[in-house]
Design a protein around this motif. Structure first.
Motif, short mmCIF file in Angstrom:
data_model
loop_
_atom_site.label_atom_id
_atom_site.label_comp_id
_atom_site.label_asym_id
_atom_site.label_seq_id
_atom_site.Cartn_x
_atom_site.Cartn_y
_atom_site.Cartn_z
N THR A 1 0.80 -1.23 0.00
CA THR A 1 0.00 0.00 0.00
C THR A 1 0.84 1.28 0.00
O THR A 1 0.30 2.36 -0.26
CB THR A 1 -0.92 0.03 1.23
N SER A 2 2.12 1.17 0.29
CA SER A 2 2.98 2.35 0.36
C SER A 2 4.03 2.29 -0.74
O SER A 2 4.86 1.37 -0.77
CB SER A 2 3.64 2.44 1.74
N ARG A 3 4.01 3.27 -1.63
CA ARG A 3 5.01 3.32 -2.70
C ARG A 3 6.40 3.57 -2.12
O ARG A 3 7.40 3.03 -2.63
CB ARG A 3 4.66 4.44 -3.69
N LEU A 4 6.47 4.38 -1.08
CA LEU A 4 7.76 4.68 -0.47
C LEU A 4 8.37 3.43 0.16
O LEU A 4 9.56 3.13 -0.05
CB LEU A 4 7.58 5.77 0.60
N ALA A 5 7.56 2.69 0.89
CA ALA A 5 8.04 1.45 1.51
C ALA A 5 8.44 0.44 0.44
O ALA A 5 9.44 -0.28 0.59
CB ALA A 5 6.97 0.87 2.42
N ASN A 6 7.67 0.38 -0.63
CA ASN A 6 7.98 -0.54 -1.72
C ASN A 6 9.31 -0.19 -2.37
O ASN A 6 10.12 -1.06 -2.70
CB ASN A 6 6.86 -0.51 -2.75
N TRP A 7 9.55 1.11 -2.53
CA TRP A 7 10.79 1.56 -3.18
C TRP A 7 12.00 1.23 -2.30
O TRP A 7 13.05 0.82 -2.81
CB TRP A 7 10.71 3.07 -3.42
N PHE A 8 11.85 1.39 -0.99
CA PHE A 8 12.96 1.17 -0.08
C PHE A 8 13.21 -0.32 0.22
O PHE A 8 14.36 -0.75 0.34
CB PHE A 8 12.71 1.89 1.25
N LEU A 9 12.14 -1.10 0.36
CA LEU A 9 12.26 -2.43 0.95
C LEU A 9 12.06 -3.59 -0.02
O LEU A 9 12.51 -4.71 0.27
CB LEU A 9 11.24 -2.58 2.10
N ALA A 10 11.39 -3.38 -1.14
CA ALA A 10 11.03 -4.49 -2.02
C ALA A 10 12.26 -5.25 -2.53
O ALA A 10 12.29 -6.49 -2.50
CB ALA A 10 10.19 -4.00 -3.19
N SER A 11 13.26 -4.53 -2.99
CA SER A 11 14.44 -5.19 -3.55
C SER A 11 15.19 -6.00 -2.50
O SER A 11 15.61 -7.14 -2.74
CB SER A 11 15.39 -4.14 -4.17
#
Length: 273
Positions: free
Chosen positions: A100-110
């Motif tokens: 739900t969070s683009r910022l969290a996805n950008w930081f943590l997904a990889s």
């Protein structure tokens, strides 16, 4: 009237189906026991290496009557549930935030995708180095085994929600807490339960695995099998294996019942009930 009759007879049908499944599950084990007994009677097996079923049963009853067995049993269940609850809770929260969070996805997904490729048992030496060999290290190891499948399936469930529903929530300016409770979590719940079920399987494997690898520290069902191997006690090894299998089946059955209870609406839509 027809609906009443169907509803009246439904419990009987469900009971028959459950009995049928139990019988089907017992066919192979019973066949194995019969074959094992025949091999023992015909002296095809060395009784010192593989004792007959009756001997194993007598020794198992004796072992179960000992307090050490139940101490190990309770210890394994306690650390399994502790690790499972911790890992599952963090996995659901992480998956929802990542979805739900683009910022969290950008930081943590990889980083998440990279770390989940690391073999589970590769973490154990590192964990034991920093936390030692006590119960805390085992619980953390179990939590890690649960975290990844739960987080991954929660993320998939959140990402599968149609953008139309998200847009409706934005248009009507639903509070964030209301959107999570009434839209995101219910819509993603089928996938979340898939992750919880997989996590439960991995948690029990990690519980026994940690007891195998840290067998000199603490008690548990895994330690029971190790003890049987050290004493060359095949009956004790078989008892440990059966206990591990039975507990795994019971835990999975409990979670399945909870899934049927909380996802009743989804099962009706999918035609499973």
């Amino acid at each position: 009237m027809t609906d009443f009759i169907l509803e009246k007879h439904r419990p009987t049908s469900v009971f028959k189906i459950k009995i049928k499944r139990v019988v089907q599950a017992l066919i192979l084990p019973l066949f194995f026991i019969v074959l094992w007994n025949i091999a023992s009677v015909q002296h095809w097996l060395d009784p010192k290496l593989i004792p007959p079923p009756l001997t194993v049963l007598i020794n198992a009853i004796h072992s179960v009557s000992q307090i050490n067995f139940w101490q190990g049993f309770i210890a394994s269940i306690a650390r399994n549930l502790s690790g499972y609850l911790l890992g599952a809770s963090l996995g659901v929260i992480f998956g929802v935030v990542l979805g739900t969070s683009r910022l969290a996805n950008w930081f943590l997904a990889s980083s998440f995708n990279m770390l989940r490729q690391v073999s589970l048992f590769a973490w154990l030496p590192l964990i034991s180095t920093f936390l030692g060999y006590d119960n805390t290290a085992k619980i953390l190891f179990i939590s890690l085994s649960v975290f990844y499948p739960v987080a991954l399936h929660t993320l998939e469930g959140v990402n599968s929600i149609s953008n139309k529903y998200r847009e409706v929530a934005q248009v009507y300016k639903f509070p964030r807490s209301y959107t999570y409770r009434k839209l995101i979590l219910p819509a993603a719940s089928p996938q979340i339960f898939v992750g919880l079920q997989m996590g439960l399987i991995f948690a029990w494997l990690a519980t026994i695995g940690s007891e195998f690898l840290l067998s000199n520290y603490g008690i548990g069902l895994g330690n029971l099998v190790i003890k049987g191997r050290e004493q060359f006690n095949v009956s004790l090894i078989i008892l440990g294996m059966l206990s591990i299998g039975i507990v795994g089946v019971l835990l999975n059955s409990i979670l399945t019942q909870l899934e049927h209870k909380f996802l009743h609406w989804h099962l009706i839509q999918s035609g499973e009930k």
